[in-house]
Motif scaffolding. Sequence first.
Motif, PDB file in Angstrom:
ATOM      1  N   VAL A 114       0.849  -1.184   0.000  1.00 16.38           N
ATOM      2  CA  VAL A 114       0.000   0.000   0.000  1.00 16.38           C
ATOM      3  C   VAL A 114       0.886   1.237   0.000  1.00 16.38           C
ATOM      4  O   VAL A 114       1.956   1.249   0.595  1.00 16.38           O
ATOM      5  N   THR A 115       0.424   2.263  -0.678  1.00 17.69           N
ATOM      6  CA  THR A 115       1.183   3.508  -0.719  1.00 17.69           C
ATOM      7  C   THR A 115       0.727   4.424   0.413  1.00 17.69           C
ATOM      8  O   THR A 115      -0.376   4.279   0.945  1.00 17.69           O
ATOM      9  N   VAL A 116       1.580   5.364   0.747  1.00 15.52           N
ATOM     10  CA  VAL A 116       1.230   6.364   1.755  1.00 15.52           C
ATOM     11  C   VAL A 116       0.011   7.147   1.272  1.00 15.52           C
ATOM     12  O   VAL A 116      -0.886   7.458   2.059  1.00 15.52           O
ATOM     13  N   GLU A 117      -0.045   7.413  -0.017  1.00 20.37           N
ATOM     14  CA  GLU A 117      -1.190   8.154  -0.571  1.00 20.37           C
ATOM     15  C   GLU A 117      -2.503   7.416  -0.301  1.00 20.37           C
ATOM     16  O   GLU A 117      -3.489   8.023   0.111  1.00 20.37           O
ATOM     17  N   THR A 118      -2.507   6.102  -0.477  1.00 22.03           N
ATOM     18  CA  THR A 118      -3.721   5.315  -0.222  1.00 22.03           C
ATOM     19  C   THR A 118      -4.095   5.360   1.249  1.00 22.03           C
ATOM     20  O   THR A 118      -5.269   5.533   1.599  1.00 22.03           O
ATOM     21  N   PHE A 168      -7.798   7.198   5.536  1.00 28.36           N
ATOM     22  CA  PHE A 168      -8.069   7.866   6.803  1.00 28.36           C
ATOM     23  C   PHE A 168      -8.815   9.188   6.600  1.00 28.36           C
ATOM     24  O   PHE A 168      -9.619   9.579   7.439  1.00 28.36           O
ATOM     25  N   SER A 169      -8.579   9.849   5.492  1.00 23.45           N
ATOM     26  CA  SER A 169      -9.339  11.067   5.189  1.00 23.45           C
ATOM     27  C   SER A 169     -10.814  10.716   5.015  1.00 23.45           C
ATOM     28  O   SER A 169     -11.690  11.405   5.542  1.00 23.45           O
ATOM     29  N   LYS A 175      -7.440  11.868  11.599  1.00 20.75           N
ATOM     30  CA  LYS A 175      -6.199  12.617  11.419  1.00 20.75           C
ATOM     31  C   LYS A 175      -5.018  11.636  11.419  1.00 20.75           C
ATOM     32  O   LYS A 175      -4.969  10.718  12.228  1.00 20.75           O
ATOM     33  N   VAL A 176      -4.064  11.861  10.523  1.00 19.75           N
ATOM     34  CA  VAL A 176      -2.901  10.995  10.408  1.00 19.75           C
ATOM     35  C   VAL A 176      -1.645  11.796  10.698  1.00 19.75           C
ATOM     36  O   VAL A 176      -1.467  12.900  10.179  1.00 19.75           O
TER      37      VAL A 176
END
Length: 111
Positions: free
Chosen positions: A80-84, A89-90, A95-96
């Motif tokens: 998984v990418t950070v973007e995903t 979570f968005s 909040k991340v």
Amino acid sequence: MKTKNTPFEMFSLDKIKDEFIGEPGTPRRILYEQELQMELLGGLIRKVRLERNMTQEELGKLIGVQRAQISKLENNTTNVTVETILRVFSALKAKVNFNVEILSNKIEIAG
């Protein structure tokens, strides 16, 4: 560490990990720690999704992926990418925060 009442020797979890997985900083130990963190992240995504009364399909639609992709993410069966992760979570209205720890003072820049 032996106690009076037991003939067995006791070991800490860290000592067991050091012996069977490798010392901290070794490639095998780093991979183990990363996989563990991804498993925890998948469990957290599932927990928050369920708290929000969302199905995997509903969450998938919010971020533009199929339900199967959410299932794989929650069960740590996919890269998984950070973007995903941020999109998930968005969509969950969470909040991340990421912490980055520099393990070495040596920084190389390709030029």
